[in-house]
Design a protein around this motif. Structure first.
Motif, PDB file in Angstrom:
ATOM      1  N   GLU A  30     -19.639 -14.596 -28.131  1.00 51.31           N
ATOM      2  CA  GLU A  30     -20.086 -15.174 -26.854  1.00 51.31           C
ATOM      3  C   GLU A  30     -21.144 -14.279 -26.196  1.00 51.31           C
ATOM      4  O   GLU A  30     -21.443 -14.426 -25.010  1.00 51.31           O
ATOM      5  N   HIS A  31     -21.663 -13.322 -26.966  1.00 50.74           N
ATOM      6  CA  HIS A  31     -22.662 -12.358 -26.481  1.00 50.74           C
ATOM      7  C   HIS A  31     -22.139 -11.545 -25.304  1.00 50.74           C
ATOM      8  O   HIS A  31     -22.874 -11.246 -24.360  1.00 50.74           O
ATOM      9  N   ASN A  32     -20.865 -11.201 -25.375  1.00 54.14           N
ATOM     10  CA  ASN A  32     -20.245 -10.322 -24.389  1.00 54.14           C
ATOM     11  C   ASN A  32     -19.728  -9.090 -25.108  1.00 54.14           C
ATOM     12  O   ASN A  32     -19.142  -9.201 -26.179  1.00 54.14           O
ATOM     13  N   PHE A  33     -19.960  -7.925 -24.500  1.00 52.23           N
ATOM     14  CA  PHE A  33     -19.475  -6.679 -25.087  1.00 52.23           C
ATOM     15  C   PHE A  33     -18.238  -6.231 -24.315  1.00 52.23           C
ATOM     16  O   PHE A  33     -18.306  -5.968 -23.116  1.00 52.23           O
ATOM     17  N   HIS A  34     -17.104  -6.210 -25.011  1.00 48.87           N
ATOM     18  CA  HIS A  34     -15.846  -5.778 -24.403  1.00 48.87           C
ATOM     19  C   HIS A  34     -15.242  -4.678 -25.263  1.00 48.87           C
ATOM     20  O   HIS A  34     -15.329  -4.731 -26.495  1.00 48.87           O
ATOM     21  N   LEU A  35     -14.632  -3.711 -24.613  1.00 49.73           N
ATOM     22  CA  LEU A  35     -13.865  -2.687 -25.328  1.00 49.73           C
ATOM     23  C   LEU A  35     -12.456  -2.632 -24.758  1.00 49.73           C
ATOM     24  O   LEU A  35     -12.207  -3.108 -23.649  1.00 49.73           O
ATOM     25  N   GLN A  36     -11.563  -2.017 -25.537  1.00 46.29           N
ATOM     26  CA  GLN A  36     -10.194  -1.862 -25.076  1.00 46.29           C
ATOM     27  C   GLN A  36     -10.112  -0.681 -24.102  1.00 46.29           C
ATOM     28  O   GLN A  36     -10.591   0.408 -24.399  1.00 46.29           O
ATOM     29  N   ALA A  37      -9.479  -0.924 -22.956  1.00 47.69           N
ATOM     30  CA  ALA A  37      -9.192   0.146 -22.007  1.00 47.69           C
ATOM     31  C   ALA A  37      -7.697   0.422 -22.089  1.00 47.69           C
ATOM     32  O   ALA A  37      -6.875  -0.499 -21.990  1.00 47.69           O
ATOM     33  N   CYS A  38      -7.344   1.673 -22.292  1.00 53.67           N
ATOM     34  CA  CYS A  38      -5.943   2.055 -22.422  1.00 53.67           C
ATOM     35  C   CYS A  38      -5.205   1.778 -21.114  1.00 53.67           C
ATOM     36  O   CYS A  38      -5.678   2.146 -20.036  1.00 53.67           O
ATOM     37  N   ALA A  39      -4.038   1.137 -21.217  1.00 50.37           N
ATOM     38  CA  ALA A  39      -3.274   0.820 -20.013  1.00 50.37           C
ATOM     39  C   ALA A  39      -2.616   2.062 -19.428  1.00 50.37           C
ATOM     40  O   ALA A  39      -2.219   2.066 -18.266  1.00 50.37           O
ATOM     41  N   LEU A  43      -8.717   5.338 -20.555  1.00 47.29           N
ATOM     42  CA  LEU A  43      -9.958   5.556 -21.305  1.00 47.29           C
ATOM     43  C   LEU A  43     -10.288   4.358 -22.205  1.00 47.29           C
ATOM     44  O   LEU A  43      -9.401   3.737 -22.800  1.00 47.29           O
ATOM     45  N   LEU A  44     -11.596   4.096 -22.289  1.00 44.26           N
ATOM     46  CA  LEU A  44     -12.074   3.077 -23.227  1.00 44.26           C
ATOM     47  C   LEU A  44     -12.145   3.693 -24.609  1.00 44.26           C
ATOM     48  O   LEU A  44     -12.255   4.907 -24.762  1.00 44.26           O
ATOM     49  N   ARG A  45     -12.121   2.844 -25.637  1.00 46.35           N
ATOM     50  CA  ARG A  45     -12.250   3.360 -27.000  1.00 46.35           C
ATOM     51  C   ARG A  45     -13.105   2.450 -27.862  1.00 46.35           C
ATOM     52  O   ARG A  45     -13.217   1.255 -27.626  1.00 46.35           O
ATOM     53  N   TYR A  46     -13.736   3.081 -28.858  1.00 41.82           N
ATOM     54  CA  TYR A  46     -14.539   2.368 -29.844  1.00 41.82           C
ATOM     55  C   TYR A  46     -14.478   3.190 -31.112  1.00 41.82           C
ATOM     56  O   TYR A  46     -14.612   4.415 -31.046  1.00 41.82           O
ATOM     57  N   PRO A  47     -14.328   2.576 -32.297  1.00 44.84           N
ATOM     58  CA  PRO A  47     -14.168   1.140 -32.530  1.00 44.84           C
ATOM     59  C   PRO A  47     -12.776   0.632 -32.124  1.00 44.84           C
ATOM     60  O   PRO A  47     -11.899   1.441 -31.825  1.00 44.84           O
ATOM     61  N   PRO A  48     -12.610  -0.713 -32.138  1.00 43.22           N
ATOM     62  CA  PRO A  48     -11.320  -1.287 -31.765  1.00 43.22           C
ATOM     63  C   PRO A  48     -10.200  -0.754 -32.671  1.00 43.22           C
ATOM     64  O   PRO A  48     -10.368  -0.670 -33.877  1.00 43.22           O
ATOM     65  N   MET A  56      -2.142   7.834 -27.546  1.00 39.60           N
ATOM     66  CA  MET A  56      -1.304   7.100 -28.509  1.00 39.60           C
ATOM     67  C   MET A  56      -0.660   5.824 -27.938  1.00 39.60           C
ATOM     68  O   MET A  56       0.090   5.157 -28.632  1.00 39.60           O
ATOM     69  N   SER A  57      -0.961   5.498 -26.706  1.00 35.95           N
ATOM     70  CA  SER A  57      -0.382   4.280 -26.144  1.00 35.95           C
ATOM     71  C   SER A  57      -0.884   3.054 -26.905  1.00 35.95           C
ATOM     72  O   SER A  57      -2.045   2.987 -27.312  1.00 35.95           O
ATOM     73  N   ARG A  58      -0.005   2.086 -27.093  1.00 34.63           N
ATOM     74  CA  ARG A  58      -0.396   0.843 -27.772  1.00 34.63           C
ATOM     75  C   ARG A  58      -0.769  -0.255 -26.779  1.00 34.63           C
ATOM     76  O   ARG A  58      -1.146  -1.351 -27.186  1.00 34.63           O
ATOM     77  N   GLU A  59      -0.674   0.051 -25.494  1.00 32.43           N
ATOM     78  CA  GLU A  59      -0.990  -0.957 -24.480  1.00 32.43           C
ATOM     79  C   GLU A  59      -2.449  -0.825 -24.057  1.00 32.43           C
ATOM     80  O   GLU A  59      -2.895   0.259 -23.689  1.00 32.43           O
ATOM     81  N   ALA A  60      -3.177  -1.944 -24.133  1.00 34.48           N
ATOM     82  CA  ALA A  60      -4.582  -1.919 -23.726  1.00 34.48           C
ATOM     83  C   ALA A  60      -4.985  -3.297 -23.254  1.00 34.48           C
ATOM     84  O   ALA A  60      -4.325  -4.292 -23.555  1.00 34.48           O
ATOM     85  N   ARG A  61      -6.080  -3.334 -22.483  1.00 34.23           N
ATOM     86  CA  ARG A  61      -6.630  -4.631 -22.088  1.00 34.23           C
ATOM     87  C   ARG A  61      -8.126  -4.606 -22.383  1.00 34.23           C
ATOM     88  O   ARG A  61      -8.755  -3.535 -22.389  1.00 34.23           O
TER      89      ARG A  61
END
Ligand code: ZN
Length: 173
Positions: A30-39, A43-48, A56-61
């Motif tokens: 959809e031409h949107n750049f989203h990354l996972q932010a740790c709940a 912190l954001l992370r890349y790659p997914p 080490m948390s498994r919760e992210a949005r």
């Protein structure tokens, strides 16, 4: 559902078990750049990935992130290993430091996002454009539409940004 498409005559696929990449590329389509932010640590992370590399948390949005940054490193390819790229040499593979979260969690770190140098409409850059880009060049994210459900995040010169007088490039010619 898995994604299977053709890019430059090669088949690309993302397996249906690869949940993080499916979600990442769904936004890209959809031409949107989203990354996972740790709940937990924020912190954001890349790659997914499944877990936060710092706590080490498994919760992210998933969070929208601005696709702007500066070239951290590059490879200029003159001899394509994959036949599909032969007609596009020389081409650049860029590693770009995003402005977002640069210098966190330590001063040496950044979200470093890989992509090719392309024209603003997502086509691999022509040689005269390749020559203008080096370490420090300001770039912005664009997307190469590949097929239904898949677009690749790529980088193009950010013409609106202030550029370094002379981006660092390997000595040539
Ligand atoms: Zn975390």
């Amino acid at each position: 559902m898995s994604i299977k498409v053709e890019y430059l005559g090669m088949s690309l696929s993302i397996d249906e078990l690869d949940g993080e990449n499916l979600a990442y590329f769904k936004h890209c389509a959809e031409h949107n750049f989203h990354l996972q932010a740790c709940a937990d640590c924020g912190l954001l992370r890349y790659p997914p990935t499944t877990a936060c590399p710092w706590c080490m948390s498994r919760e992210a949005r998933w969070q929208p992130v601005e696709g702007k940054g500066a070239v951290h490193a590059y490879t200029e390819v003159h001899h394509a290993i994959q036949p599909a790229f032969k007609g596009h040499t020389p081409y650049l593979v860029l590693l770009v430091d995003l402005d977002t979260q640069k210098g966190k969690p330590s001063e040496h770190e950044a979200l470093r996002v890989v992509g090719n140098l392309t024209t603003p409409d997502g086509k691999l850059a022509p040689p005269d454009m390749v020559k203008r880009v080096g370490i420090g060049t300001r770039v912005r994210m664009v997307f190469s539409d590949v097929g239904p459900g898949l677009a690749l995040p790529q980088w193009t010169i950010d013409e609106a940004a202030r550029q370094p007088d002379k981006p660092w490039r390997y000595p040539q010619e």
